[in-house]
Design an enzyme around this catalytic site. Structure first.
Site, PDB file in Angstrom:
ATOM      1  CG  HIS A 113      -9.724 -13.475   4.646  1.00 45.13           C
ATOM      2  ND1 HIS A 113     -10.422 -14.108   4.611  1.00 45.13           N
ATOM      3  CD2 HIS A 113     -11.497 -12.315   4.248  1.00 45.13           C
ATOM      4  CE1 HIS A 113     -11.425 -14.166   4.950  1.00 45.13           C
ATOM      5  NE2 HIS A 113     -11.794 -13.529   4.209  1.00 45.13           N
ATOM      6  CG  ASP A 236      12.454   1.815  -4.130  1.00 42.44           C
ATOM      7  OD1 ASP A 236      10.851   1.866  -4.851  1.00 42.44           O
ATOM      8  OD2 ASP A 236      13.686   2.322  -3.729  1.00 42.44           O
ATOM      9  CD  GLU A 239       8.074   0.463  -6.601  1.00 45.97           C
ATOM     10  OE1 GLU A 239       9.113   1.178  -6.734  1.00 45.97           O
ATOM     11  OE2 GLU A 239       6.448   1.112  -6.461  1.00 45.97           O
ATOM     12  CD  GLN A 255       5.775   6.466  -7.347  1.00 44.01           C
ATOM     13  OE1 GLN A 255       6.345   5.868  -7.567  1.00 44.01           O
ATOM     14  NE2 GLN A 255       5.226   7.900  -8.405  1.00 44.01           N
ATOM     15  CD  GLU A 259       7.230   3.912  -4.232  1.00 46.32           C
ATOM     16  OE1 GLU A 259       8.747   3.849  -5.378  1.00 46.32           O
ATOM     17  OE2 GLU A 259       6.544   3.825  -4.602  1.00 46.32           O
TER      18      GLU A 259
HETATM   19 MN    MN Z   1       5.948   3.437  -6.690  1.00 44.19          MN
HETATM   20 MN    MN Z   2      10.074   2.603  -6.887  1.00 42.83          MN
END
Ligand code: MN
Ligand code: MN
Length: 319
Positions: A113, A236, A239, A255, A259
């Site tokens: 899940h 980050d 990302e 952000q 991040e």
């Molecule tokens: Mn972002």
């Molecule tokens: Mn970022």
């Protein structure tokens, strides 16, 4: 010294565009309050699906979601038992392959899940929704049943203590496929969490002090006998490996701050850190430093790279 926050004149101003290019994601679903990490829409490899219980980007060609995003607070938690009523997602387009619960049989991988069953226990309907195969990825048992589950339990502990969470999870990379190639097995599983305190504050509740938790875990037996905290990274970093943008509805300077941090690590004194290595604190030269002088591995590098750590210029050094 480097500036760490913008001057007041750079603070984004809320503007009302008369013709908005895009419907704000927060009006599409509460589960997308902080953003739609891939701008999912109608493309088959980035297909937005919004349900009352969670929202996701489905990837038809991988047979798994790219990510699933959900809000978690006490209102989602009740006494409903685990339904175990695994089901193909009939809301997928008719001519797309609908992954079936039996497709994972004898594969060696669990039906893992993303939105956990135990996060949706208020109604039978809510719990059943977590058993749709569009919420499932092939997850190694050592990952699913140990470190991944322990992080899930930790997030519910945070909720019990009064917090509200926004959670996004998925798998990245490809280590193989099951179901005659129809379902890709991700190389790693990742999760990104924003912890809101107090709950109910929505996007306004996100500040530079908001706690974030991010992990990247091998989807293999390598996680056996480890702790989920061993896999903490910055948002980050997730990302970077996924190519997604989390928290995109949050002002950029906020952000950047939330991040960059890694949960549980003390904030570094940024006053003598080179901006070329945003996730760690490496002073600029002199002296010139090599990877052997630096404790951290797998360092994100921005150009110019004053220590010349990233020789092949792929943005990562000291692997
Ligand atoms: Mn972002
Ligand atoms: Mn970022």
């Amino acid at each position: 010294t480097q500036p760490t926050s913008p001057s007041p004149t750079q603070t984004p101003v809320q503007t009302q565009s008369p013709t908005p290019k895009q419907t704000p994601t927060s009006t599409v679903s509460v589960h997308l309050t902080l953003g739609n990490p891939t701008n999912a829409g109608s493309a088959p490899d980035n297909y937005l699906m919004v349900k009352p219980q969670y929202a996701l980007s489905y990837n038809r060609d991988r047979g798994i979601p790219n990510w699933v995003s959900w809000q978690l607070n006490q209102s989602y938690l009740g006494d409903v038992e685990r339904q175990d009523d695994w089901s193909p997602d009939l809301s997928l387009k008719e001519d797309w392959y609908q992954v079936r619960p039996g497709d994972y049989r004898s594969s060696g991988y669990d039906r893992g899940h993303l939105t956990p069953s135990a996060d949706r226990t208020r109604t039978v309907e809510d719990n059943s929704a977590t058993f749709l195969m569009t919420n499932i990825i092939p997850q190694h048992p050592d990952n699913n049943r140990e470190v991944w589950r322990e992080l899930e339990e930790y997030t519910r502990d945070l909720v019990e203590s009064g917090k509200e969470l926004y959670i996004i999870a998925g798998g990245v990379g490809t280590k193989g496929a099951i179901a005659n190639g129809k379902v890709v097995v991700p190389q790693q599983t990742w999760k990104v969490i924003a912890v809101l305190d107090p709950p109910g504050s929505g996007i306004q509740g996100i500040t530079e002090n908001t706690q974030t938790i991010a992990v990247i875990m091998p989807n293999s037996e390598a996680v056996d006998n480890t702790d989920w905290r061993d896999y903490l990274v910055s948002v980050d970093r997730v990302e970077q490996i996924s190519g997604y943008d989390f928290f995109s509805n949050v002002p950029k300077f906020v952000q950047d701050e939330i991040e960059r941090r890694v949960e549980g690590q003390p904030p570094t004194d940024q006053s003598n850190c080179s901006p070329a290595y945003p996730e760690v604190c490496i002073p600029p030269p002199p002296p010139d430093l090599d990877c052997s002088d630096i404790e951290q591995k797998n360092i994100k590098v921005l150009q110019p790279d004053p220590h010349k750590l990233d020789r092949n210029k792929d943005g990562v050094a000291c692997l």
